[in-house]
Design an enzyme around this catalytic site. Structure first.
Site, PDB file in Angstrom:
ATOM      1  N   THR A   1       0.829  -1.211   0.000  1.00 10.18           N
ATOM      2  CA  THR A   1       0.000   0.000   0.000  1.00 10.18           C
ATOM      3  C   THR A   1       0.861   1.258   0.000  1.00 10.18           C
ATOM      4  OG1 THR A   1      -1.606  -1.243   1.241  1.00 10.18           O
ATOM      5  CG2 THR A   1      -1.877   1.139   1.256  1.00 10.18           C
ATOM      6  N   VAL A   2       1.816   1.349   0.929  1.00 11.90           N
ATOM      7  CA  VAL A   2       2.605   2.583   1.037  1.00 11.90           C
ATOM      8  C   VAL A   2       3.578   2.699  -0.146  1.00 11.90           C
ATOM      9  CG1 VAL A   2       4.145   3.956   2.485  1.00 11.90           C
ATOM     10  CG2 VAL A   2       2.371   2.559   3.555  1.00 11.90           C
TER      11      VAL A   2
ATOM     12  N   LYS B   1       8.011   1.536  11.956  1.00 15.41           N
ATOM     13  CA  LYS B   1       7.979   1.853  13.403  1.00 15.41           C
ATOM     14  C   LYS B   1       8.384   0.663  14.264  1.00 15.41           C
ATOM     15  CE  LYS B   1       3.165   1.236  12.725  1.00 15.41           C
ATOM     16  NZ  LYS B   1       3.358   1.262  11.299  1.00 15.41           N
TER      17      LYS B   1
ATOM     18  N   VAL C   1       5.699   7.562  12.445  1.00 14.15           N
ATOM     19  CA  VAL C   1       4.774   7.970  13.515  1.00 14.15           C
ATOM     20  C   VAL C   1       3.658   8.810  12.919  1.00 14.15           C
ATOM     21  CG1 VAL C   1       4.518   9.249  15.674  1.00 14.15           C
ATOM     22  CG2 VAL C   1       6.627   7.978  15.236  1.00 14.15           C
TER      23      VAL C   1
ATOM     24  N   GLY D   1       1.723   8.465  10.384  1.00 15.81           N
ATOM     25  CA  GLY D   1       1.589   8.497   8.920  1.00 15.81           C
ATOM     26  C   GLY D   1       1.847   9.855   8.289  1.00 15.81           C
TER      27      GLY D   1
ATOM     28  N   ILE E   1       0.981  12.819   9.206  1.00 15.81           N
ATOM     29  CA  ILE E   1       1.118  13.996  10.072  1.00 15.81           C
ATOM     30  C   ILE E   1       2.597  14.297  10.299  1.00 15.81           C
ATOM     31  CG2 ILE E   1       0.615  14.971  12.354  1.00 15.81           C
ATOM     32  CD1 ILE E   1      -1.751  13.098  12.581  1.00 15.81           C
TER      33      ILE E   1
ATOM     34  N   GLY F   1     -12.465  -2.024   6.358  1.00 13.00           N
ATOM     35  CA  GLY F   1     -11.040  -2.013   5.999  1.00 13.00           C
ATOM     36  C   GLY F   1     -10.169  -1.174   6.928  1.00 13.00           C
TER      37      GLY F   1
ATOM     38  N   LYS G   1       4.986   3.798  18.415  1.00 13.42           N
ATOM     39  CA  LYS G   1       5.034   5.220  18.042  1.00 13.42           C
ATOM     40  C   LYS G   1       5.408   6.078  19.260  1.00 13.42           C
ATOM     41  CE  LYS G   1       1.705   4.301  14.387  1.00 13.42           C
ATOM     42  NZ  LYS G   1       0.277   4.134  14.085  1.00 13.42           N
TER      43      LYS G   1
HETATM   44  N1  HSE Z   1      -2.684   0.316  11.939  1.00 18.65           N
HETATM   45  C1  HSE Z   1      -2.338   1.675  12.183  1.00 18.65           C
HETATM   46  C2  HSE Z   1      -3.558   2.487  12.546  1.00 18.65           C
HETATM   47  C3  HSE Z   1      -1.680   2.333  11.002  1.00 18.65           C
HETATM   48  O1  HSE Z   1      -4.651   1.956  12.654  1.00 18.65           O
HETATM   49  O2  HSE Z   1      -3.412   3.678  12.762  1.00 18.65           O
HETATM   50  C4  HSE Z   1      -0.240   1.963  10.853  1.00 18.65           C
HETATM   51  O3  HSE Z   1       0.490   2.260  12.009  1.00 18.65           O
END
Ligand code: HSE
Length: 432
Positions: free
Chosen positions: A15-16, A107, A134, A136, A138, A189, A207
């Site tokens: 995905t990323v 992380k 940390v 995403g 932000i 999802g 994080k």
């Molecule tokens: N699974 C994490 C969340 C995203 O729900 O924020 C990735 O760290």
């Protein structure tokens, strides 16, 4: 300033990785104007070449051979997006040792091996950047290391897991129980097939370890972080919390106190007037307090293809600028102190407790006598009218007390005949 084309390799096209590929492509036209150079993805390492071929313009960039990337002197940047500890750790260390800059969103790895990775980057005078690790999309690592460097940070707290924030939001706004809200998160999802890392607070704990290290200039690792998840939270706890002027959020907390660093993740009551209380659904936010800036909050998407890619690409751009200006490794490890991390028993908070007790004269007096014995002072108390013969439910919020003392009081209470059950114990953020 001579290098115009800077070659990078992506490790992982999930995905990323796909998001990073798309964002770099969308930036291609403007990149030269922004950076004075362009980034070319020369190689992408994937497990399944056939599956990945549909996601890229030119499948000849795909490989499943790490050595091809490591041994290519034209590749300056490695973007690690495979996650997990191994083989990511081995790949990153080897890339740094080979003089390549590394961007990572990992992380799990940084929360445990951050020091080793940053030391290796320093030795080889290259950048190791991890903004996406940390919260995403932000921006928080760079703001803490650079924009807020003129502060002594006092506290960094955040909602750093979108899955659990979505679940708690549904429980709060629609009165759902945990299992129902988790099932909805899975259906939409937001939760993974195995949601353990999210709902048990482990993802947030990683994080918090990274945030504490960066905020307080002292290394905090995952094992230092006390962690509780949200699986025991009930709709009833949330309803009582709201009656007491609070919302329940999974909070990643880290404080810089005279006696050491506090680092924990747990569901907490926070006053409904606090800015974090209005961060709902799958959004994340990080709230910081510094001695110069005062309070500041960073809000946005903590996960997802493009938000996470936004942070990764920001790191790539930084590295390109550093390469072009011949000033790599300007900002490496910022942990120049060695501050101890406090045991959870030595942290101080206010506490929320919900108990089932015998409904007879003198029971409240017995509860408060136990509290008094351990210096626990009651700030708020609720007891609803019960029908004759039914047990009573008492809900208490205390004043601030040392956790170890509160737990001793709880243990003594749970041994009393008049206490049938301690249904919940939660920490409460903030002063009365
Ligand atoms: N699974 C994490 C969340 C995203 O729900 O924020 C990735 O760290």
């Amino acid at each position: 300033m001579e290098k115009k084309v800077i070659n990078a390799a992506l490790l992982g096209l999930g995905t990323v990785g796909t998001g990073v590929y798309k964002v770099l492509k969308a930036q291609r036209e403007e990149m030269e104007a922004k950076l004075g150079g362009v980034v070319e993805i020369k190689k992408i390492m994937v497990r399944n070449l056939e599956k990945a071929a549909a996601r890229v313009e030119d499948p000849s960039v795909l490989t499943n051979n790490w050595e091809e990337i490591l041994n290519d002197p034209d590749i300056d940047i490695v973007i690690e997006l495979i996650g997990g500890i191994e083989p990511a750790r081995t790949y990153i260390l080897a890339a740094l040792e080979a003089g390549k800059h590394v961007v990572s969103a990992n992380k799990d790895l940084i929360a445990v091996h951050g020091r080793e990775l940053l030391d290796m980057a320093e030795i080889h005078h290259v950048d190791f950047l991890f903004e996406a690790a940390v919260a995403g999309g932000i921006p928080i690592i760079r703001p803490l290391k650079q924009c807020l460097a003129g502060n002594h940070m006092e506290e960094v707290m955040g909602i750093v897991n979108g899955t659990t924030n979505f679940i708690l939001t549904k429980m709060t706004q629609e009165g759902m129980e945990f299992k129902e809200a988790l099932a909805l998160a899975t259906e939409l999802g937001y939760a993974e097939a195995d949601p353990t890392a999210d709902i048990e607070g482990l993802d947030a704990g990683r994080k918090v370890a990274i945030l504490a290290s960066v905020a307080f200039n002292s290394r905090v690792v995952f094992d230092d972080v006390y962690i509780e998840g949200i699986t025991r939270i009930t709709a009833k706890d949330i309803a009582y919390a709201r009656e007491m002027g609070c919302d329940i959020k999974l909070i990643g907390m880290t404080k810089n106190t005279e006696a050491g660093i506090e680092a924990y993740v747990c569901p907490m009551l926070i006053p409904s007037s606090h800015p974090l209380a209005s961060v709902n659904d799958s959004y994340n936010a990080v709230f910081v307090r510094g001695d110069a800036v005062g309070n500041a909050m960073f809000f946005g998407r903590g996960a997802g293809e493009l938000p996470t890619a936004s942070a990764v690409v920001g790191d790539i751009f930084d590295i390109v600028r550093n390469i072009r200006a011949n000033c790599a490794a300007r900002i490496g490890c910022t942990c120049y102190k060695d501050v101890p991390v406090k045991k959870m028993a030595d942290t101080r908070n206010r506490y929320f407790m919900r108990l089932k007790v015998e409904d007879r004269c003198g029971v409240l007096a017995e509860l408060t006598a136990v509290f008094a014995k351990y210096q626990v002072s009651v700030a708020q108390i609720i007891q609803k009218e019960t029908k004759p013969g039914e047990e009573a439910e008492v809900v208490v919020i205390t004043e601030e007390v040392r956790e170890g003392d509160f737990r001793t009081a709880m243990e003594e209470l749970s041994g009393r005949q008049c206490v049938h059950k301690i249904s919940s114990m939660l920490r409460v953020y903030g002063q009365e």
